[in-house]
Scaffold this motif. Structure first.
Motif, PDB file in Angstrom:
ATOM      1  N   ASP A   1       0.822  -1.229   0.000  1.00  0.00           N
ATOM      2  CA  ASP A   1       0.000   0.000   0.000  1.00  0.00           C
ATOM      3  C   ASP A   1       0.850   1.272   0.000  1.00  0.00           C
ATOM      4  N   ARG A   2       2.018   1.208  -0.607  1.00  0.00           N
ATOM      5  CA  ARG A   2       2.888   2.383  -0.685  1.00  0.00           C
ATOM      6  C   ARG A   2       2.345   3.386  -1.682  1.00  0.00           C
ATOM      7  N   VAL A   3       2.743   4.656  -1.456  1.00  0.00           N
ATOM      8  CA  VAL A   3       2.385   5.715  -2.401  1.00  0.00           C
ATOM      9  C   VAL A   3       3.659   6.412  -2.861  1.00  0.00           C
ATOM     10  N   ASP A   4       3.613   6.974  -4.072  1.00  0.00           N
ATOM     11  CA  ASP A   4       4.763   7.702  -4.597  1.00  0.00           C
ATOM     12  C   ASP A   4       4.743   9.145  -4.112  1.00  0.00           C
ATOM     13  N   GLN A   5       5.611   9.981  -4.676  1.00  0.00           N
ATOM     14  CA  GLN A   5       5.719  11.375  -4.222  1.00  0.00           C
ATOM     15  C   GLN A   5       4.442  12.168  -4.475  1.00  0.00           C
ATOM     16  N   GLU A   6       3.631  11.682  -5.394  1.00  0.00           N
ATOM     17  CA  GLU A   6       2.366  12.355  -5.702  1.00  0.00           C
ATOM     18  C   GLU A   6       1.200  11.767  -4.934  1.00  0.00           C
ATOM     19  N   GLY A   7       1.508  10.832  -4.017  1.00  0.00           N
ATOM     20  CA  GLY A   7       0.458  10.241  -3.200  1.00  0.00           C
ATOM     21  C   GLY A   7      -0.319   9.139  -3.895  1.00  0.00           C
ATOM     22  N   LYS A   8       0.185   8.646  -4.989  1.00  0.00           N
ATOM     23  CA  LYS A   8      -0.520   7.606  -5.741  1.00  0.00           C
ATOM     24  C   LYS A   8       0.117   6.240  -5.481  1.00  0.00           C
ATOM     25  N   LYS A   9      -0.752   5.241  -5.373  1.00  0.00           N
ATOM     26  CA  LYS A   9      -0.258   3.872  -5.263  1.00  0.00           C
ATOM     27  C   LYS A   9       0.200   3.391  -6.637  1.00  0.00           C
ATOM     28  N   ARG A  10       1.220   2.541  -6.636  1.00  0.00           N
ATOM     29  CA  ARG A  10       1.683   1.968  -7.903  1.00  0.00           C
ATOM     30  C   ARG A  10       0.673   0.933  -8.400  1.00  0.00           C
ATOM     31  N   GLU A  11       0.650   0.800  -9.718  1.00  0.00           N
ATOM     32  CA  GLU A  11      -0.309  -0.111 -10.349  1.00  0.00           C
ATOM     33  C   GLU A  11      -0.018  -1.556  -9.963  1.00  0.00           C
ATOM     34  N   LEU A  12      -1.084  -2.303  -9.690  1.00  0.00           N
ATOM     35  CA  LEU A  12      -0.981  -3.735  -9.478  1.00  0.00           C
ATOM     36  C   LEU A  12      -1.483  -4.456 -10.726  1.00  0.00           C
ATOM     37  N   HIS A  13      -1.087  -5.720 -10.858  1.00  0.00           N
ATOM     38  CA  HIS A  13      -1.442  -6.499 -12.057  1.00  0.00           C
ATOM     39  C   HIS A  13      -1.940  -7.868 -11.594  1.00  0.00           C
ATOM     40  N   LEU A  14      -3.048  -7.852 -10.837  1.00  0.00           N
ATOM     41  CA  LEU A  14      -3.508  -9.079 -10.185  1.00  0.00           C
ATOM     42  C   LEU A  14      -3.872 -10.160 -11.193  1.00  0.00           C
ATOM     43  N   GLU A  15      -4.587  -9.782 -12.249  1.00  0.00           N
ATOM     44  CA  GLU A  15      -5.036 -10.772 -13.226  1.00  0.00           C
ATOM     45  C   GLU A  15      -3.848 -11.428 -13.924  1.00  0.00           C
ATOM     46  N   GLU A  16      -2.905 -10.604 -14.359  1.00  0.00           N
ATOM     47  CA  GLU A  16      -1.731 -11.142 -15.048  1.00  0.00           C
ATOM     48  C   GLU A  16      -0.866 -11.984 -14.112  1.00  0.00           C
ATOM     49  N   ALA A  17      -0.694 -11.514 -12.870  1.00  0.00           N
ATOM     50  CA  ALA A  17       0.112 -12.250 -11.905  1.00  0.00           C
ATOM     51  C   ALA A  17      -0.485 -13.631 -11.638  1.00  0.00           C
ATOM     52  N   MET A  18      -1.795 -13.667 -11.472  1.00  0.00           N
ATOM     53  CA  MET A  18      -2.468 -14.939 -11.222  1.00  0.00           C
ATOM     54  C   MET A  18      -2.329 -15.872 -12.415  1.00  0.00           C
ATOM     55  N   ALA A  19      -2.322 -15.287 -13.613  1.00  0.00           N
ATOM     56  CA  ALA A  19      -2.271 -16.109 -14.827  1.00  0.00           C
ATOM     57  C   ALA A  19      -0.913 -16.764 -15.025  1.00  0.00           C
ATOM     58  N   VAL A  20       0.164 -16.075 -14.640  1.00  0.00           N
ATOM     59  CA  VAL A  20       1.507 -16.585 -14.978  1.00  0.00           C
ATOM     60  C   VAL A  20       2.215 -17.285 -13.824  1.00  0.00           C
ATOM     61  N   MET A  21       1.698 -17.157 -12.577  1.00  0.00           N
ATOM     62  CA  MET A  21       2.424 -17.731 -11.448  1.00  0.00           C
ATOM     63  C   MET A  21       2.321 -19.256 -11.446  1.00  0.00           C
ATOM     64  N   THR A  22       3.348 -19.885 -10.895  1.00  0.00           N
ATOM     65  CA  THR A  22       3.372 -21.328 -10.719  1.00  0.00           C
ATOM     66  C   THR A  22       2.627 -21.694  -9.443  1.00  0.00           C
ATOM     67  N   CYS A  23       1.685 -22.627  -9.557  1.00  0.00           N
ATOM     68  CA  CYS A  23       0.895 -23.023  -8.387  1.00  0.00           C
ATOM     69  C   CYS A  23       0.600 -24.520  -8.452  1.00  0.00           C
ATOM     70  N   PRO A  24       0.956 -25.269  -7.398  1.00  0.00           N
ATOM     71  CA  PRO A  24       1.680 -24.830  -6.200  1.00  0.00           C
ATOM     72  C   PRO A  24       3.127 -24.453  -6.535  1.00  0.00           C
ATOM     73  N   HIS A  25       3.759 -23.736  -5.612  1.00  0.00           N
ATOM     74  CA  HIS A  25       5.137 -23.304  -5.817  1.00  0.00           C
ATOM     75  C   HIS A  25       6.057 -24.506  -5.978  1.00  0.00           C
ATOM     76  N   GLN A  26       7.000 -24.400  -6.918  1.00  0.00           N
ATOM     77  CA  GLN A  26       7.984 -25.453  -7.145  1.00  0.00           C
ATOM     78  C   GLN A  26       9.381 -24.914  -6.853  1.00  0.00           C
ATOM     79  N   GLN A  27      10.020 -25.468  -5.865  1.00  0.00           N
ATOM     80  CA  GLN A  27      11.369 -25.045  -5.514  1.00  0.00           C
ATOM     81  C   GLN A  27      12.357 -25.689  -6.471  1.00  0.00           C
ATOM     82  N   VAL A  28      13.126 -24.875  -7.195  1.00  0.00           N
ATOM     83  CA  VAL A  28      14.104 -25.394  -8.146  1.00  0.00           C
ATOM     84  C   VAL A  28      15.487 -25.305  -7.514  1.00  0.00           C
ATOM     85  N   MET A  29      16.095 -26.436  -7.284  1.00  0.00           N
ATOM     86  CA  MET A  29      17.404 -26.472  -6.641  1.00  0.00           C
ATOM     87  C   MET A  29      18.497 -26.581  -7.702  1.00  0.00           C
ATOM     88  N   GLN A  30      19.572 -25.853  -7.489  1.00  0.00           N
ATOM     89  CA  GLN A  30      20.722 -25.908  -8.387  1.00  0.00           C
ATOM     90  C   GLN A  30      21.933 -26.391  -7.603  1.00  0.00           C
TER      91      GLN A  30
END
Length: 317
Positions: A199-228
């Motif tokens: 919930d941060r705001v910039d110098q103009e008092g505006k919150k930065r844009e969120l991208h909930l739909e896109e984030a939900m579309a591209v995230m891996t679920c359930p999370h997969q831990q990749v070990m190297q």
């Protein structure tokens, strides 16, 4: 052409979470006290690095990539430059975010690359944490926790220390915590989908844009831990540790304690000096290198050796 390293000038990006450690740690001439990123090896249109030496001095890496493919061991470079190396100063917590894979980036964002990345921890405060992955077992559970704002239940946090390495494939929910400085090697992409920004705001008092739909579309679920698995090799005065070998990049940590003749390859290398100083000697040149320097070893360099007390992060495609 270019029987010497191609040194590059960093491009700085100011961020709401940035600070002043890029100046304190690397003596960079940063533009402000909220400088979050130095794009140290970049041919991305949003901040291409400038060549600092040799015949191509003053040209951007983007121009060099397009017009001098021989430096990169190719007859043509029809595609975009594949990698981007950054140093980030997280003076505050970054947003919790996720990046798409190549297929989504091309189809939905009309961009050539998605974004798989990795982090080498250069410096951090005691007790510093990152977010890497989430604890939801299904997308339905994920959506429920998001809708309720139960972020502590959702995010998976781990503590980090200087010298740690973290691999972040596309689709991985992640955030760099406050007080951490990292060197990031990534695909040359600037696509970020923010899920949560405190919930941060910039110098103009505006919150930065969120991208909930896109984030939900591209995230891996359930999370997969990749070990190297780290692969350590001792080559005379060079201790080389392979940190990751993947589809998009291979990254090494090099610790140099004296003179080392480097095997000639047909590939080009991306190099960031993270401590120490020394020299790179070719058949035609001697180049001084020190902490904070970033350069490309072109495929045309020929035989060369490195001498000095140096710690470097080295990558190639």
């Amino acid at each position: 052409m270019y029987k010497e390293p191609v040194f590059l000038k960093p491009v700085f990006q100011e961020r709401i979470w940035g600070g002043e450690k890029l100046q304190k740690l690397f003596d960079y001439d940063i533009p402000s006290e909220t400088t979050g990123e130095a794009w140290v090896i970049s041919a991305h249109e949003n901040g291409p690095s400038i060549v600092m030496n040799g015949e191509l001095k003053g040209m951007s890496l983007l121009e060099v990539w397009r017009n001098y493919p021989g430096l990169f061991g190719s007859e043509t470079t029809g595609s975009d430059f594949p990698l981007l190396v950054k140093i980030l100063d997280a003076n505050d917590q970054l947003s919790v975010q996720v990046h798409p894979d190549d297929a989504y980036a091309k189809e939905k964002a009309q961009m050539p690359y998605g974004k798989t990345e990795c982090w080498y921890i250069l410096d951090c405060e005691e007790g510093a944490e990152i977010i890497i992955g989430h604890q939801a077992k299904s997308r339905e559970e994920f959506q429920e926790l998001v809708s309720k704002g139960e972020w502590q239940k959702l995010f998976q946090r781990i503590k980090v220390k200087k010298g740690d390495f973290v691999y972040v494939p596309s689709g991985t929910l992640h955030s760099i915590g406050k007080g951490i400085v990292i060197l990031e090697t990534q695909q040359s992409s600037d696509i970020t989908y923010r899920l949560y920004d405190y919930d941060r705001v910039d110098q103009e008092g505006k919150k930065r844009e969120l991208h909930l739909e896109e984030a939900m579309a591209v995230m891996t679920c359930p999370h997969q831990q990749v070990m190297q698995e780290n692969l350590k090799e001792q080559l005379n005065n060079l201790q080389s540790t392979r940190l990751v070998e993947g589809e998009y990049f291979t990254v090494y940590h090099w610790m140099l304690g004296g003179k080392v003749e480097v095997p000639v390859t047909t590939a080009f290398l991306l190099v960031s000096v993270i401590s120490g100083s020394g020299q790179i000697v070719t058949e035609e040149s001697v180049s001084t290198v020190k902490k904070g320097d970033n350069f490309i070893v072109p495929a045309t360099i020929g035989n060369y050796f490195i001498d000095g007390e140096l710690e470097m992060i080295v990558s190639h495609t």
